[in-house]
Each structure stands twice: as C-alpha cells, then as structure tokens.
Scaffold this active site. Structure first.
Site, short mmCIF file in Angstrom:
data_model
loop_
_atom_site.label_atom_id
_atom_site.label_comp_id
_atom_site.label_asym_id
_atom_site.label_seq_id
_atom_site.Cartn_x
_atom_site.Cartn_y
_atom_site.Cartn_z
N CYS A 1 0.82 -1.21 0.00
CA CYS A 1 0.00 0.00 0.00
C CYS A 1 0.86 1.27 0.00
CB CYS A 1 -0.97 0.01 1.17
SG CYS A 1 -0.19 -0.13 2.78
N HIS B 1 -1.46 1.18 7.61
CA HIS B 1 -1.90 1.18 6.23
C HIS B 1 -1.73 2.57 5.63
CE1 HIS B 1 -4.16 0.02 2.73
NE2 HIS B 1 -5.11 0.89 2.96
#
Ligand SMILES: [Zn+2]
Ligand SMILES: [Zn+2]
Length: 396
Positions: A48, A298
C-alpha cells in the site's frame, strides 16, 4: 546583502549551470487534458505504501503532463532499468484504465529503486518517495556524465521538485553574515511542537541560538563565538512536498496528533525574501498513514484529478471525496503545486490553457555569479538533499 523585488530573484553564491538539460519553459503546471480519476492499484501484500506514493506522483500535474506526452521514451537510450520509462508507462496506463491495475514494472524494479527495500515488508512511504524521485533523477542524468552540480539541477525532475534552502549564520560579536545553500527535493518538518503546517514552517524559520558546545567559528573574529542560525526557503520549488515527521526513528512510535494544513498555502513568509507578492501553492495530494507504528498500519492517499475533483485512493478503490474530508486527515505527506497565475479560491481546473510558469530553480542557478556552497553531494545523494538530514548533520 541580497535584495529581491520579485520571484525572479537570483540566488547569490550558486554556480551557474554549464548545461540546461530540460528547457524550463516546457514545464506545464496546468493539466493539459481533463478527465476523471484513473484506475486504482492492486496490492500484492504490504504494498500500500508503494501504491499511495505512485498515485500521488501520477497526479502531479507537471510530471504527468510530461509523462503523458511520451517525450521521455522517444528519446531514451537507457539500456535496462530506467525509472522515467517505467513511470511513463505506469502513468499512461493508470490514467487510461478504469479497472484496477497491478504496478508490475514498478514492483519488478523495486530493488533498483532502493537496495534496502524488501517485497512483502511494509516500507516507509516517505523513504519510497525519495528513492523513486531519486531514481527518476538518475534516469534523467544517465546520458550526461560528469555534469556540474548546478547542471544536475536542470533535469525535469529537479525543476519540478527541487528548491534551495539558505542557512544564514550571523556572528554575535562582529555581525558578519555567512550564508550557505542546499538543494532539497522535499521538506521534512518537525511537528512535536506544532499543531498546523504553518506553525511547523514558522518553527522551521525561527532563528536558532548557537552557543557553548554549539558555537560558531567566525572567520572574521577568528575564534569560536555565539551566533544565530536561521533557515529560509531561498528558491521555491514548483512542487512542494512536505513530510510531517510522525515517526520517531528511535522508539518506532508514531506522533498521531492532528496537524492542520490548508488547501492553499502561501510560502512567502518562509522565504529568504519574505516581503513581496504571495507565493501561492495549491494542495493536490495528501498521503495518509493509519495505524500506530511505522512498522505497520496502512497507507492510502487523496489526490485531485485533472477534472478538479478529489478522490480517495486506497489500493484498488477510487472514490470521490469532498475537500473537507481531504483536509481532515492524519497527513504524512502533503503535495502542493505552485499556482502560477491563480488567486486563492480559483479552481485550477477552470483553465486548461498551458501555463509556462518561470522555473525558479533554473533562474536561481542560471543567473548566479560565483561558486558557492551547494555541496558536491547536494544533488546526487538523496539523503544529503533532504532538509531533515541536513539539519541533523549540522546539529551533530
Ligand atoms: Zn528511459
Ligand atoms: Zn565574528
């Protein structure tokens, strides 16, 4: 002492480039085609950070305009790994696809972008951004060996992301001024004592007192003396990338506090020449880290497409969002583009006419007079270029 009435101010003390590698008038700050956001990016396991950085670069108008024109690959003679060819193919694919794509070429080039990267491990997005921009810079320089430092800053990559900082030390006893300049590609800012971007910038330009162990060796007084040291932005970049330093390298902990940031930023108060016309920047991308430590969590981002609308880009997902949502994030990286002829409140997407904003960097380096203190590592060693490491180095 330097005086300047406008932005075409010439930096003193910097060597003029022997060659201009990319003509500054060809850098176009305004999108040359208007469209909705492109595709999302598939995650192959802890990628990510890579997806979020690629999306922020893809929506950087002057870089995207250049890559969409395919000028680079038409002239590229590079054998093997070339980050500009990879980015050109990537941006063209992403902006012309609807369904999510896998950034395979970037993943394959992972270890060329940074030797220390390991696939499958969550890496620091700021580190990956620095390495990617540096790899693009190396690609722009590949055909030109033995260039002087100033000429190296005339690549399209440096003309988009690069600026110069000035460090000014004033001797307490004789008042002598000594200036040095350093190239930067992004500005890492301390946020421990700041609740907003402007407060962090304010802290950054606040003079520091040098005394005791830290005192300054004045060449005029010929002894160690007390002094003040102050950093300012000397030449403003076309694209200002700010890293809000949320990660503590020693504890691996994260500073999760709210740091406010504006949609439009005036860099003028933080310039060496602080009076004059506002130096306006418009926010076009925000990279966010969610989670409590730098070794996990994330990454996703918000970017402004060429249609002027904001999208949340979270791996494969691309969804429309309001600017109010964009401005309420736990930002890690902020991307601002210079408004060349826009006033606050005007929508950059309202005009698709090419804008040939003057290149401040090339003006800075092109018109200066003498060899100065832009160090030999200034433009090639990525870590030497960032403000953070520079400040750290001078404190040690
Ligand atoms: Zn290439
Ligand atoms: Zn002195």
């Amino acid at each position: 002492m330097a005086t300047a009435g406008n932005d075409s101010f010439i930096a003193e003390g910097m060597t003029p480039p022997q060659r201009i590698l990319f003509p500054p008038e060809k850098i176009c700050m305004v999108w040359q085609q208007r469209q909705s956001a492109g595709a999302g990016l598939r995650n192959v396991g802890n990628t990510c950070f890579l997806n979020a950085v690629l999306q922020c670069l893809t929506y950087t108008p002057p870089l995207a305009n250049y890559l969409l024109s395919r000028q680079h690959s038409q002239a590229c003679r590079q054998q093997g790994f070339c980050m500009m060819c990879i980015m050109e193919a990537h941006v063209n694919k992403v902006l012309r696809s609807v369904s999510a794509i896998l950034p395979l070429a970037v993943l394959r080039a992972f270890r060329f972008i940074g030797e220390h990267f390991q696939l499958g491990r969550e890496e620091d997005a700021h580190d990956f951004l620095c390495c990617t921009v540096n790899a693009m810079q190396r690609a722009c320089l590949s055909a030109s060996n033995d260039l002087d430092i100033s000429s190296q800053s005339t690549t399209i990559v440096h003309q988009i992301f690069g600026g110069f900082l000035r460090s000014r030390v004033i001797c307490f006893s004789c008042k002598a001024i000594s200036d040095s300049y350093e190239a930067f590609l992004d500005v890492p800012l301390d946020i421990k004592a700041a609740s907003s971007l402007t407060a962090a910038l304010e802290d950054f330009v606040t003079p520091e007192h040098l005394d005791g162990e830290n005192c300054f060796q004045c060449s005029k007084c010929e002894k160690n003396v007390a002094a003040t040291k102050r950093f300012t932005v000397h030449c403003a970049p076309k694209v200002l990338t700010v890293c809000l330093k949320r990660f503590d390298c020693f504890t691996a902990g994260k500073i999760s506090k709210v740091v406010e940031y504006p949609e439009y930023l005036d860099l003028r108060p933080y310039m060496s020449q602080a009076d004059g016309e506002p130096l306006l920047y418009s926010l076009y991308a925000v990279l966010v880290h969610s989670g409590v430590s730098c070794h996990g969590g994330h990454y996703f981002c918000y970017t402004k497409a060429s249609n002027g609308l904001w999208y949340r880009m979270d791996d494969e997902s691309v969804q429309l969002r309001s600017i109010d949502t964009v401005l309420r994030q736990q930002a890690y990286l902020l991307f601002y583009a210079r408004c060349s002829d826009l006033r606050i409140g005007e929508r950059p997407s309202s005009s698709l006419a090419p804008s040939h904003a003057p290149s401040f960097l090339s003006q800075c380096v092109a018109s200066s007079k003498q060899a100065g203190s832009v160090g030999p590592q200034g433009l090639t060693g990525r870590t030497k270029v960032t403000l953070g490491s520079w400040v750290r180095a001078s404190e040690e």
